[in-house]
Design a protein around this motif. Structure first.
Motif, PDB file in Angstrom:
ATOM      1  N   LEU A 401       0.826  -1.206   0.000  1.00 54.75           N
ATOM      2  CA  LEU A 401       0.000   0.000   0.000  1.00 54.75           C
ATOM      3  C   LEU A 401       0.861   1.257   0.000  1.00 54.75           C
ATOM      4  N   SER A 402       1.964   1.231   0.728  1.00 55.26           N
ATOM      5  CA  SER A 402       2.823   2.421   0.800  1.00 55.26           C
ATOM      6  C   SER A 402       3.514   2.702  -0.530  1.00 55.26           C
ATOM      7  N   LEU A 403       3.739   1.674  -1.320  1.00 56.91           N
ATOM      8  CA  LEU A 403       4.418   1.844  -2.598  1.00 56.91           C
ATOM      9  C   LEU A 403       3.471   2.187  -3.740  1.00 56.91           C
ATOM     10  N   SER A 404       2.175   2.069  -3.504  1.00 54.16           N
ATOM     11  CA  SER A 404       1.201   2.357  -4.551  1.00 54.16           C
ATOM     12  C   SER A 404       1.121   3.852  -4.795  1.00 54.16           C
ATOM     13  N   GLN A 405       1.242   4.251  -6.035  1.00 54.92           N
ATOM     14  CA  GLN A 405       1.126   5.672  -6.388  1.00 54.92           C
ATOM     15  C   GLN A 405      -0.305   6.165  -6.246  1.00 54.92           C
ATOM     16  N   ASN A 406      -1.246   5.231  -6.131  1.00 56.31           N
ATOM     17  CA  ASN A 406      -2.656   5.612  -6.017  1.00 56.31           C
ATOM     18  C   ASN A 406      -3.150   5.589  -4.581  1.00 56.31           C
ATOM     19  N   SER A 407      -2.292   5.167  -3.636  1.00 59.30           N
ATOM     20  CA  SER A 407      -2.743   5.081  -2.251  1.00 59.30           C
ATOM     21  C   SER A 407      -3.000   6.480  -1.709  1.00 59.30           C
ATOM     22  N   LEU A 408      -4.082   6.618  -0.974  1.00 65.59           N
ATOM     23  CA  LEU A 408      -4.492   7.925  -0.483  1.00 65.59           C
ATOM     24  C   LEU A 408      -4.326   7.948   1.038  1.00 65.59           C
ATOM     25  N   PHE A 409      -5.384   7.779   1.801  1.00 69.00           N
ATOM     26  CA  PHE A 409      -5.190   7.601   3.227  1.00 69.00           C
ATOM     27  C   PHE A 409      -4.359   6.340   3.441  1.00 69.00           C
ATOM     28  N   PHE A 410      -3.588   6.331   4.501  1.00 65.33           N
ATOM     29  CA  PHE A 410      -2.802   5.144   4.843  1.00 65.33           C
ATOM     30  C   PHE A 410      -3.215   4.695   6.244  1.00 65.33           C
ATOM     31  N   PRO A 411      -3.405   3.394   6.475  1.00 62.80           N
ATOM     32  CA  PRO A 411      -3.861   2.916   7.795  1.00 62.80           C
ATOM     33  C   PRO A 411      -2.733   2.929   8.825  1.00 62.80           C
ATOM     34  N   ASN A 412      -2.419   4.121   9.305  1.00 63.67           N
ATOM     35  CA  ASN A 412      -1.304   4.267  10.246  1.00 63.67           C
ATOM     36  C   ASN A 412      -1.551   3.573  11.571  1.00 63.67           C
ATOM     37  N   TRP A 413      -2.809   3.355  11.931  1.00 62.91           N
ATOM     38  CA  TRP A 413      -3.094   2.595  13.152  1.00 62.91           C
ATOM     39  C   TRP A 413      -2.506   1.199  13.032  1.00 62.91           C
ATOM     40  N   CYS A 414      -2.670   0.593  11.878  1.00 61.87           N
ATOM     41  CA  CYS A 414      -2.132  -0.748  11.644  1.00 61.87           C
ATOM     42  C   CYS A 414      -0.610  -0.734  11.750  1.00 61.87           C
ATOM     43  N   PHE A 415      -0.005   0.332  11.248  1.00 64.30           N
ATOM     44  CA  PHE A 415       1.449   0.481  11.297  1.00 64.30           C
ATOM     45  C   PHE A 415       1.915   0.604  12.747  1.00 64.30           C
ATOM     46  N   LEU A 416       1.191   1.404  13.539  1.00 63.93           N
ATOM     47  CA  LEU A 416       1.537   1.559  14.952  1.00 63.93           C
ATOM     48  C   LEU A 416       1.428   0.223  15.683  1.00 63.93           C
ATOM     49  N   ILE A 417       0.388  -0.536  15.399  1.00 64.79           N
ATOM     50  CA  ILE A 417       0.177  -1.820  16.067  1.00 64.79           C
ATOM     51  C   ILE A 417       1.326  -2.780  15.772  1.00 64.79           C
ATOM     52  N   ILE A 418       1.705  -2.902  14.515  1.00 65.27           N
ATOM     53  CA  ILE A 418       2.715  -3.903  14.154  1.00 65.27           C
ATOM     54  C   ILE A 418       4.114  -3.502  14.637  1.00 65.27           C
ATOM     55  N   THR A 419       4.394  -2.219  14.730  1.00 68.24           N
ATOM     56  CA  THR A 419       5.736  -1.794  15.149  1.00 68.24           C
ATOM     57  C   THR A 419       5.893  -1.782  16.667  1.00 68.24           C
ATOM     58  N   THR A 420       4.800  -1.956  17.404  1.00 68.09           N
ATOM     59  CA  THR A 420       4.878  -1.914  18.869  1.00 68.09           C
ATOM     60  C   THR A 420       4.292  -3.164  19.527  1.00 68.09           C
ATOM     61  N   SER A 421       3.878  -4.150  18.739  1.00 64.82           N
ATOM     62  CA  SER A 421       3.179  -5.307  19.307  1.00 64.82           C
ATOM     63  C   SER A 421       4.108  -6.258  20.039  1.00 64.82           C
ATOM     64  N   ASP A 422       5.252  -6.549  19.472  1.00 63.46           N
ATOM     65  CA  ASP A 422       6.228  -7.436  20.111  1.00 63.46           C
ATOM     66  C   ASP A 422       7.600  -6.844  19.859  1.00 63.46           C
ATOM     67  N   LEU A 423       8.073  -6.071  20.815  1.00 61.08           N
ATOM     68  CA  LEU A 423       9.270  -5.275  20.594  1.00 61.08           C
ATOM     69  C   LEU A 423      10.549  -6.102  20.599  1.00 61.08           C
ATOM     70  N   LEU A 424      10.501  -7.314  21.122  1.00 65.30           N
ATOM     71  CA  LEU A 424      11.706  -8.135  21.143  1.00 65.30           C
ATOM     72  C   LEU A 424      11.838  -9.030  19.923  1.00 65.30           C
ATOM     73  N   GLU A 425      10.700  -9.400  19.336  1.00 66.71           N
ATOM     74  CA  GLU A 425      10.742 -10.371  18.252  1.00 66.71           C
ATOM     75  C   GLU A 425      11.419  -9.791  17.007  1.00 66.71           C
ATOM     76  N   ASN A 426      12.531 -10.380  16.614  1.00 66.71           N
ATOM     77  CA  ASN A 426      13.253  -9.975  15.407  1.00 66.71           C
ATOM     78  C   ASN A 426      13.401  -8.460  15.354  1.00 66.71           C
ATOM     79  N   GLU A 427      13.864  -7.890  16.463  1.00 69.40           N
ATOM     80  CA  GLU A 427      13.853  -6.441  16.659  1.00 69.40           C
ATOM     81  C   GLU A 427      14.575  -5.671  15.554  1.00 69.40           C
ATOM     82  N   GLU A 428      15.771  -6.119  15.217  1.00 68.10           N
ATOM     83  CA  GLU A 428      16.590  -5.362  14.276  1.00 68.10           C
ATOM     84  C   GLU A 428      15.935  -5.288  12.903  1.00 68.10           C
ATOM     85  N   ALA A 429      15.532  -6.435  12.361  1.00 64.04           N
ATOM     86  CA  ALA A 429      14.920  -6.453  11.032  1.00 64.04           C
ATOM     87  C   ALA A 429      13.604  -5.701  11.031  1.00 64.04           C
ATOM     88  N   LYS A 430      12.857  -5.825  12.114  1.00 66.84           N
ATOM     89  CA  LYS A 430      11.553  -5.177  12.212  1.00 66.84           C
ATOM     90  C   LYS A 430      11.696  -3.649  12.177  1.00 66.84           C
TER      91      LYS A 430
END
Length: 505
Positions: A401-430
């Protein structure tokens, strides 16, 4: 990615030189250390905290994002051209054609269709165009607020020009127009309130839709926390209206959907104390009939039913934390919601691929969010299913969705959830993946609420590392301070300490 300490005096490390060497720098402030110390103490210890008074403005100045430094946004508001001079400029042959009211108004349909919906307007109705633009012809306050929005968009467009240096004088003109039109809109609002009559529907409609655009301006302007004031005003208005009156007006329904999304997502980020205070001061009338539909709603980016599930999960957690719900009832409700999510369907709208992806993001993020609530209370063992299978799916969908040139609103709530859900799991790559995705977002939405969301996520990372990783060198190992650490880590407490009120669209 191990976070690296940078001397405070340097303020900024050139992203081109660091990313070329494979480094991503996140600057720690004194406040990050103080907050981590506070959160490290047991809640019942009775320890007195001697913390310097927190200034959000000072903190934001000390922790500018790379994007803010790149565009030198601090200089934008340094000078404002007097209105008399602006009138002369708008008649000038050089700058006049690009600064007139007609130019700004003609720009509006393009601005609104590109940035104010989860779906392209040629496929489905975009209420920002079909309601706001006609409203400009009869509502003076709305007209001025829309001109202010266009001027703000032009500032960003000039700052982000790729093939030529930006015109600093033109930016100053646009900034002066932005401030002037915004003040005009506020003055018109005050005039409306002076003669306010709740029985006059048209007066109410102008009030509501102007507040909506002013709220949108603050969100668009780097996620300025002022947007919550307009949300509060909207809650007072809708709280005074009957359900029938709201549903009988296209303008009211449009504004109700707009504010409902932001209200519900904001609730998910508030700790128990802040949430209680917010619910008391800013109650939101939930019209159940608008949240039963499984068809994806362009204003939400998901189905109304799924958004209602997110709301109910948040309220269940709030009631349990406030000891207004027993553990067995809480677990039963969340378990039921989990299995409801397993059977939920979101009906697609033909021809709108981005909207379908967005709805999928919300679905995966809601599953992760539910599980995170259980983890927060150490109750995840009551579920015989996990959330880990949804994490890679959500990353893939957000990236597409972020790479789509047609994407308008972006679901930042989903982004916040995934980046803070498990802070230890595969931390560096995440974290590296998140920072790369932020780069894409900042290209599509420069100097938007993404700026504030990035600061919030990085604040969570920093405090987590200082509290949980401590002296382990970022390896995820145990710190000597283990016995003093709160368990589990609650991201909402970090957001509270930094006074974030996030607009997650």
């Amino acid at each position: 990615m191990n976070q690296r300490f940078v001397e405070q005096e340097s303020h900024f490390v050139n992203p081109e030189s660091t990313t070329a060497n494979g480094y991503h720098f996140i600057i720690f402030s004194i406040w990050d250390v103080l907050v981590s110390y506070k959160l490290r103490q047991p809640a019942s210890s009775g320890t007195l905290y001697i913390l310097e008074p927190f200034s959000l403005e000072k903190y934001e100045n000390d922790t500018k994002t790379e994007e803010e430094w790149r565009y030198e946004v601090s200089k934008i508001n340094s000078s404002v051209i007097p209105r008399s001079e602006l009138e002369r400029i708008q008649n000038d042959l050089t700058y006049g054609p690009r600064t007139s009211e007609q130019f700004l108004l003609n720009l509006t349909p393009n601005v609104l269709s590109r940035t104010k919906s989860f779906a392209r307007s040629e496929f489905i109705p975009n209420d920002f165009i079909h309601i706001v633009i006609p409203g400009c012809q009869k509502f003076p306050a709305l007209y001025r607020s829309v001109l202010a929005l266009s001027a703000l968009d032009l500032i960003k467009g000039e700052l982000c020009k790729k093939n030529s240096p930006h015109d600093e004088y033109l930016i100053t003109i646009y900034n002066s127009l932005f401030i002037g039109y915004k003040n005009d809109a506020l003055n018109y609002l005050h005039d409306i309130l002076d003669g306010f009559d709740i029985e006059v529907v048209e007066m109410l409609e102008e009030l509501v839709i102007t507040i909506l655009i002013l709220c949108n301006i603050e969100i668009t302007n780097k996620g300025n926390k002022e947007w919550v004031r307009y949300l509060t005003e909207a809650s007072l208005i809708f709280g005074a209206l009957t359900t029938e009156k709201i549903l009988d007006s296209d303008i009211f329904k449009f504004a109700y959907k707009y504010f409902s999304l932001r209200y519900i997502l904001l609730l998910t980020t508030l700790d128990h104390i802040t949430l209680k205070r917010f619910l008391d001061t800013t109650p939101w009338p939930l019209i159940e009939s608008l949240f039963v539909d499984n068809t994806i709603e362009p204003m939400f980016g998901c189905s109304p039913y799924l958004l209602h599930v997110i709301y109910k999960l948040t309220i269940f957690s709030y009631l349990y934390e406030g000891k207004k719900m027993q553990m067995h009832e809480f677990v039963a409700k969340l378990t039921k919601m989990w299995y409801i999510l397993n059977t939920i369907t979101q009906d697609e709208i033909d021809g709108c691929h981005e909207l379908t992806i967005s709805a999928s993001c919300y679905f995966y993020a809601t599953k992760i969010y539910l599980y995170t609530i259980l983890i927060r209370h150490k109750l995840e063992h009551f579920l015989d299913d996990g959330y880990h299978a949804y994490v890679p799916k959500l990353w893939d969908q957000l990236t597409e969705l972020s790479l789509s040139q047609n994407s308008l609103f972006f679901p930042n709530w989903c982004f916040l959830i995934i980046t803070t859900s498990d802070l230890l799991e595969n931390e560096e790559a995440k974290r590296i993946k998140a920072l790369r995705l932020f780069t894409s977002l900042e290209i599509n939405w420069p100097l938007s609420s993404v700026v504030q969301i990035r600061k919030a996520i990085e604040s969570i990372w920093k405090v987590y590392d200082l509290v949980y990783v401590g002296g382990s060198g970022g390896s995820g190992g145990k710190s000597p301070l283990d016995r003093d650490k709160p368990d589990p880590f609650d991201c909402r407490r970090v957001l509270k300490e930094y006074e974030y009120m996030l607009a997650l669209t």
